[in-house]
Design a protein around this motif. Structure first.
Motif, PDB file in Angstrom:
ATOM      1  N   PRO A 318       0.820  -1.220   0.000  1.00  0.00           N
ATOM      2  CA  PRO A 318       0.000   0.000   0.000  1.00  0.00           C
ATOM      3  C   PRO A 318       0.854   1.271   0.000  1.00  0.00           C
ATOM      4  CG  PRO A 318      -0.841  -1.587   1.602  1.00  0.00           C
ATOM      5  CD  PRO A 318       0.465  -2.130   1.111  1.00  0.00           C
ATOM      6  N   GLN A 321       2.333   1.760  -3.438  1.00  0.00           N
ATOM      7  CA  GLN A 321       1.326   2.289  -4.368  1.00  0.00           C
ATOM      8  C   GLN A 321       1.149   3.795  -4.193  1.00  0.00           C
ATOM      9  OE1 GLN A 321      -1.899  -0.550  -3.398  1.00  0.00           O
ATOM     10  NE2 GLN A 321      -2.034  -0.924  -5.613  1.00  0.00           N
ATOM     11  N   GLN A 322       1.301   4.255  -2.949  1.00  0.00           N
ATOM     12  CA  GLN A 322       1.201   5.704  -2.723  1.00  0.00           C
ATOM     13  C   GLN A 322       2.392   6.447  -3.316  1.00  0.00           C
ATOM     14  OE1 GLN A 322       0.544   6.425   1.449  1.00  0.00           O
ATOM     15  NE2 GLN A 322      -1.526   5.560   1.369  1.00  0.00           N
ATOM     16  N   PRO A 325       1.645   6.049  -7.620  1.00  0.00           N
ATOM     17  CA  PRO A 325       0.222   5.813  -7.902  1.00  0.00           C
ATOM     18  C   PRO A 325      -0.061   5.578  -9.398  1.00  0.00           C
ATOM     19  CG  PRO A 325       0.636   8.123  -7.330  1.00  0.00           C
ATOM     20  CD  PRO A 325       1.907   7.380  -7.068  1.00  0.00           C
ATOM     21  N   ASP A 326       0.651   6.287 -10.266  1.00  0.00           N
ATOM     22  CA  ASP A 326       0.387   6.129 -11.705  1.00  0.00           C
ATOM     23  C   ASP A 326       0.862   4.769 -12.209  1.00  0.00           C
ATOM     24  OD1 ASP A 326      -0.546   8.669 -11.592  1.00  0.00           O
ATOM     25  OD2 ASP A 326       1.314   9.589 -12.374  1.00  0.00           O
ATOM     26  N   GLN A 327       1.980   4.310 -11.656  1.00  0.00           N
ATOM     27  CA  GLN A 327       2.570   3.056 -12.138  1.00  0.00           C
ATOM     28  C   GLN A 327       1.876   1.833 -11.541  1.00  0.00           C
ATOM     29  OE1 GLN A 327       4.075   5.639 -10.794  1.00  0.00           O
ATOM     30  NE2 GLN A 327       5.946   6.189 -11.889  1.00  0.00           N
ATOM     31  N   GLY A 329      -1.025   1.973  -9.165  1.00  0.00           N
ATOM     32  CA  GLY A 329      -2.369   2.176  -8.593  1.00  0.00           C
ATOM     33  C   GLY A 329      -3.369   1.117  -9.023  1.00  0.00           C
ATOM     34  N   GLN A 330      -3.225   0.633 -10.250  1.00  0.00           N
ATOM     35  CA  GLN A 330      -4.186  -0.333 -10.780  1.00  0.00           C
ATOM     36  C   GLN A 330      -3.682  -1.781 -10.706  1.00  0.00           C
ATOM     37  OE1 GLN A 330      -7.201   0.840 -11.547  1.00  0.00           O
ATOM     38  NE2 GLN A 330      -6.328   2.820 -10.963  1.00  0.00           N
ATOM     39  N   SER A 332      -2.849  -5.072  -8.582  1.00  0.00           N
ATOM     40  CA  SER A 332      -3.216  -5.650  -7.278  1.00  0.00           C
ATOM     41  C   SER A 332      -1.990  -6.189  -6.555  1.00  0.00           C
ATOM     42  CB  SER A 332      -4.226  -6.780  -7.479  1.00  0.00           C
ATOM     43  OG  SER A 332      -3.564  -7.909  -8.029  1.00  0.00           O
TER      44      SER A 332
END
Ligand code: ZN
Length: 502
Positions: A318, A321-322, A325-327, A329-330, A332
């Motif tokens: 998590p 991902q922050q 986010p663009d790379q 974020g999507q 899992s």
């Protein structure tokens, strides 16, 4: 302690300080030194090596060692730190005094220039530029083995300098066993290769953010930057000038996520070891790892058993991902976890996955033996290298830079060193298995981002001892048995059967 012991300690301190100063010059050569300084740097390092060697192999050192060994507090306390300092230094002394000072100096001077030739050859992807230096290095390795002496194989003499008491025949047997089990696993995974993609890791990841994230994780593992620092170098490494100054280097690829993070976690594992050595061994040759294999068990543990575990990413993903986010974020957690554990035969050893990694080592080990035995000529090496990559990994390197020129080791005369990487892989899992038995909540603590139970266990059972015990003794004390490939293969089968659904 007695008079002789105290005099010995003072002498060992001088020797150790000269060596550590030499390591600092070498670190500088790899990080900040301008390329034009290579010859003068080689001269400086040769002088330091010569002084250190002369001091250590002088008859006075031998006399003090023998006298100290007979003193009260040493001879009647064989398990004490003091007795270990005498015992291990005596072992080093007996080995080192076989080697003429002139040879040590020559080796040091040659390796500095050879290393520079390798850097340039690799940049140009041109083996021919490095070839004459490699011929010199293998000639010197043969001479070195002859000075040291051996019973079965010249390689034994070289290997012993990195992995005390390990024999070439034992490595051959372990590798044969490993290869027999690894190859079917690689095949089974290859049949399902398409099910996992590492595309999420091959996006644009800005350099500074990668460095910041990796450094944060490294500190959370326990790397103390008050007694350490992180720099950039062509080849990632960890070097220690005492447990008060333990430095790592790393490198970044802004188009591929793995290089920076896993390289940093790897070197952090080495650094944690060096920072954790008991102060009782400061200023002595024991302020170091038990062997390169044991050292590598630490780096591989933090890189792979921790850094590529599901629980690790449950905690960090998590946050990652922050940061990206663009790379990501999507993407899992499951996709990401599978991507960082993707198995794929590749050219570069340091970026190899856990399953194929040891095949890279076997290639080098076998070629080293053949070169040393004279069965293979240096000029034939690129071809032999490529042929073996084809045979073991099913791929042919497109050029020398990602083939035979990729590793720095041979350029600085580190011949007999490569097997320790695989021995370290095996030891890392054997140790981790025991740690999980001793600390049943280990995975939960990692899931919570708390690495102190793991580090505490390692400090207690491995790090503090430095070179006090031989690698075999240390493993037996920590896990109850000698090195075995079994835990490692069990671990690989369990982990990758789950990931690939075998
Ligand atoms: Zn390493």
């Amino acid at each position: 302690m007695g008079e002789a012991y105290n005099a010995l300690k003072a002498r060992l301190a001088d020797y150790t300080h000269l060596q550590q100063a030499g390591s600092l010059l070498s670190w500088d050569q790899e990080t900040y030194m301008p390329a034009g300084a290579v010859v003068s740097r080689g001269d400086q390092m040769a002088t330091l090596s010569k002084f250190a060697h002369e001091l250590f192999v002088a008859p006075k050192t031998g006399r003090l060692l023998r006298q100290a060994a007979a003193e009260e507090g040493i001879k009647d306390q064989p398990d004490s730190d003091e007795a270990a300092i005498v015992r291990v230094s005596m072992r080093d002394y007996k080995r080192e005094r076989k080697v003429p000072v002139a040879f040590v100096e020559e080796l040091e001077r040659t390796r500095a220039q050879s290393h520079q030739a390798w850097v340039e050859a690799r940049k140009a992807s041109d083996f021919k530029r490095f070839e004459p230096w490699l011929v010199k290095m293998f000639d010197m390795a043969r001479r070195y083995a002859d000075y040291l002496g051996y019973k079965e194989h010249p390689y034994d003499a070289l290997l012993d300098g990195f992995e005390p008491d390990m024999k070439t025949s034992a490595v051959r047997a372990t590798f044969a066993d490993l290869r027999e089990q690894l190859v079917p696993l690689v095949h089974a995974i290859s049949a399902k290769a398409d099910t996992i993609s590492d595309a999420p890791l091959r996006r644009h990841f800005p350099r500074e953010k990668q460095v910041e994230f990796a450094t944060r994780v490294s500190r959370q593992f326990g790397y103390d930057l008050n007694t350490g620092r992180v720099d950039f170098a062509a080849h990632p490494f960890c070097t220690s000038f005492s447990s008060q100054d333990v430095r790592i280097t790393t490198r970044v690829d802004d188009g591929f996520f793995n290089m920076m993070l896993f390289g940093t976690l790897h070197e952090t594992g080495h650094a944690l070891y060096d920072q954790g050595i008991d102060g009782a061994f400061a200023h002595t040759p024991l302020e170091n790892g038990a062997s390169l294999g044991i050292h590598e068990s630490q780096s591989r543990m933090w890189e792979n058993l921790v850094g590529r575990s599901h629980e690790f990413w449950e905690h960090y993903y998590p946050e990652l991902q922050q940061v990206f986010p663009d790379q990501l974020g999507q993407v899992s957690l499951e996709e990401f976890y599978r991507a960082v554990n993707r198995v794929s035969p590749s050219f570069i050893r340091v970026e190899a996955d856990e399953v194929t990694y040891n095949l890279h080592i076997m290639v080098r080990f076998e070629l080293e033996l053949e070169l040393l035995e004279g069965k293979l000529k240096v000029e034939e090496l690129p071809e032999a290298w490529n042929a073996r990559y084809k045979a073991y990994l099913g791929i042919t390197p497109p050029n020398d830079a990602v083939g035979v020129l990729q590793d720095t080791h041979w350029s600085i005369g580190l011949i007999g060193y490569f097997p320790t990487y695989s021995l370290g892989n095996l030891a890392s899992v054997q140790l981790y298995e025991k740690i999980e038995q001793d600390i049943p909540t280990l995975r939960d603590s990692i899931r919570a981002g708390d690495f102190s139970p793991l580090l505490g266990w390692l400090r207690q059972n491995i790090h503090q001892y430095g070179r006090k015990y031989t690698p075999d003794d240390l493993l037996k004390r920590a896990t109850g048995r000698s090195l075995s490939a079994e835990p490692y293969m069990n671990y690989l089968r369990a982990k990758y059967s789950a990931i690939y659904g075998l």
